[in-house]
Design a protein around this motif. Structure first.
Motif, PDB file in Angstrom:
ATOM      1  N   ARG A  69      49.615  33.975  13.334  1.00 30.58           N
ATOM      2  CA  ARG A  69      48.901  32.934  12.592  1.00 30.58           C
ATOM      3  C   ARG A  69      47.402  32.854  12.881  1.00 30.58           C
ATOM      4  O   ARG A  69      46.602  32.761  11.949  1.00 30.58           O
ATOM      5  CB  ARG A  69      49.581  31.581  12.851  1.00 30.58           C
ATOM      6  N   ALA A 198      61.122  35.787  17.359  1.00 33.59           N
ATOM      7  CA  ALA A 198      61.556  34.510  17.934  1.00 33.59           C
ATOM      8  C   ALA A 198      62.919  34.129  17.402  1.00 33.59           C
ATOM      9  O   ALA A 198      63.292  34.482  16.282  1.00 33.59           O
ATOM     10  CB  ALA A 198      60.544  33.409  17.611  1.00 33.59           C
ATOM     11  N   VAL A 201      63.858  28.941  15.799  1.00 38.22           N
ATOM     12  CA  VAL A 201      62.548  28.471  15.348  1.00 38.22           C
ATOM     13  C   VAL A 201      62.688  27.048  14.824  1.00 38.22           C
ATOM     14  O   VAL A 201      63.509  26.779  13.935  1.00 38.22           O
ATOM     15  CB  VAL A 201      61.992  29.389  14.247  1.00 38.22           C
ATOM     16  N   SER A 202      61.914  26.128  15.338  1.00 41.79           N
ATOM     17  CA  SER A 202      61.960  24.745  14.874  1.00 41.79           C
ATOM     18  C   SER A 202      61.238  24.612  13.539  1.00 41.79           C
ATOM     19  O   SER A 202      60.413  25.460  13.176  1.00 41.79           O
ATOM     20  CB  SER A 202      61.308  23.818  15.900  1.00 41.79           C
ATOM     21  N   SER A 204      58.940  22.589  12.869  1.00 39.24           N
ATOM     22  CA  SER A 204      57.510  22.399  13.127  1.00 39.24           C
ATOM     23  C   SER A 204      56.799  23.705  13.449  1.00 39.24           C
ATOM     24  O   SER A 204      55.570  23.793  13.355  1.00 39.24           O
ATOM     25  CB  SER A 204      57.305  21.409  14.277  1.00 39.24           C
ATOM     26  N   ALA A 205      57.556  24.743  13.823  1.00 36.11           N
ATOM     27  CA  ALA A 205      56.958  26.043  14.141  1.00 36.11           C
ATOM     28  C   ALA A 205      57.040  27.022  12.983  1.00 36.11           C
ATOM     29  O   ALA A 205      56.649  28.183  13.126  1.00 36.11           O
ATOM     30  CB  ALA A 205      57.645  26.637  15.376  1.00 36.11           C
ATOM     31  N   GLU A 208      54.133  29.323  11.968  1.00 40.33           N
ATOM     32  CA  GLU A 208      53.795  30.431  12.867  1.00 40.33           C
ATOM     33  C   GLU A 208      54.556  31.701  12.507  1.00 40.33           C
ATOM     34  O   GLU A 208      54.226  32.781  13.009  1.00 40.33           O
ATOM     35  CB  GLU A 208      54.111  30.047  14.316  1.00 40.33           C
ATOM     36  N   HIS A 209      55.570  31.570  11.644  1.00 44.20           N
ATOM     37  CA  HIS A 209      56.434  32.716  11.350  1.00 44.20           C
ATOM     38  C   HIS A 209      56.547  33.024   9.859  1.00 44.20           C
ATOM     39  O   HIS A 209      57.227  33.985   9.490  1.00 44.20           O
ATOM     40  CB  HIS A 209      57.830  32.461  11.923  1.00 44.20           C
TER      41      HIS A 209
END
Length: 396
Positions: A69, A198, A201-202, A204-205, A208-209
């Protein structure tokens, strides 16, 4: 806006202005960005990107997807500076889209297809299970999906060969084998993954993915699907081809399009609860041989891309650069918002009349389908997703 790029389509009120800047890969030219109705190859102007020059000089988007990111944001900011400048960077040349050949822009890793439109799921349930409940008990509690075949994901413009398989109608004494007679489309959005490998993965994340978004046509052989899908779900009726757009619109471009997902009517499991809205206000258009037959809306999808990614990885499965997951067919409550021909013709009972006077239920050889999409952008602008197109060829 003044810019060295002289293209009327490169404007904030057009889908591919400086607010969009989708990435693609051109045959023989490498990584490029779409600017209006032109492509801007980045390799010839790589020196203008400093320490990011290696990413823009690559042959595919694979290194960029792996970069993560912070790098995606830095590159997008630098691109905006360069394309909105009054003077072209050294080496920069724009090329009409008609003069280039896009290729599949990244190496597809795993491919997952979801089933997250309530209207689509209820319509299909009514047709496939007329004596039962349209929605199965789990549907509102989790994003239903299946693992598809990454090796048959193809770039927009690739011809689609009619698949073979087993099929059995309700009144047939035994299954038969041959070309599908109920070839269909599914208008979807696809989410291209990147960043670090990862698991779990939440929501909120998710940013990032998820690198970017593309239009998807998940071609479907409904007769093959209807016979095979019990008890384990889609297989050969889906795995023969999935088309994606040639240009990947960065997730950052959709900041102004984010909306909450609809209330399911009961509490979500904790891992599916979002601390910020990740639904998207995207409008699609489906053309069949040049006739607009449907205008699906993504805003009604029951699960967001962040919830889908969280569910996809909650068991410990990983997300990796190049993984692709699709939203599932996008359908709305109105007939003109249905994202599959199965729904539009209601299983073949209600033929669709095209502008040339011909009638269709399912796809015939030679038919062409084009799906496009737009979303609201910042300050009243429009964000575009490039078309995903395909023409049906006879079975071989």
């Amino acid at each position: 806006m003044s810019s060295w790029i002289e293209d009327p389509a490169f404007a904030t009120d057009r889908p591919f202005g400086p607010q969009t800047l989708p990435y693609g890969v051109l045959d023989g030219l490498g990584v490029a960005v779409r600017v209006g109705d032109h492509a801007l190859p980045l390799r010839p102007m790589a020196a203008a990107f400093g320490e990011l020059s290696g990413l823009v000089a690559a042959d595919t988007l694979d290194p960029l997807l792996a970069a993560g990111r912070p790098t995606w944001s830095a590159l997008r900011a630098r691109l905006r500076e360069l394309v909105t400048a009054t003077t072209a960077p050294e080496g920069a040349v724009i090329v009409p889209l008609s003069d280039v050949r896009p290729v599949l822009p990244f190496t597809v890793g795993d491919y997952v297809d979801f089933y997250s439109s309530r209207d689509h799921a209820e319509n299909v349930g009514k047709m496939f299970r007329p004596d039962g409940e349209p929605l199965l008990p789990n549907w509102t509690h989790l994003p239903v999906g299946y693992h598809g075949r990454a090796g048959t994901v193809v770039v927009s413009g690739t011809d689609i060969v009619r698949p073979h398989g087993q099929r059995k109608g309700p009144n047939d004494p035994a299954p038969v084998f041959g070309p599908s007679t109920r070839l269909d489309i599914e208008a979807e959005l696809g989410f291209v993954c990147g960043g670090p490998v990862a698991g779990r993965v939440s929501t909120s994340a998710a940013a990032e993915h998820i690198f970017g978004v593309t239009a998807v046509n998940d071609w479907s052989a409904r007769d093959i699907q209807a016979w095979e899908y019990v008890p384990l779900g889609p297989f050969l009726g889906k795995s023969f081809a999935t088309s994606v757009g040639a240009w990947i619109t960065p997730l950052e471009a959709f900041a102004a399009a984010r909306i909450p997902v609809p209330d399911p009517g009961h509490p979500r499991q904790e891992y599916l609860v979002e601390d910020q809205p990740w639904g998207l206000d995207v409008s699609l258009t489906v053309e069949w041989n040049g006739t607009v037959v449907s205008r699906p809306v993504f805003s009604g999808m029951a699960f967001s891309c962040a919830q889908q990614l969280a569910h996809m990885t909650v068991n410990g499965a990983t997300v990796r650069p190049g993984d692709l997951f699709a939203s599932g067919t996008i359908s709305g409550p109105e007939k003109h918002q249905r994202g599959s021909f199965l729904e539009l013709c209601w299983g073949g009972k209600e033929p669709i009349t095209l502008d040339d006077g011909s009638e269709r239920t399912f796809l015939q050889d030679g038919d062409t389908v084009v799906i496009t999409a737009t979303a609201p952008g910042p300050e009243g602008s429009v964000v575009g997703l490039s078309e995903v197109a395909g023409t049906v060829l006879a079975a071989n």
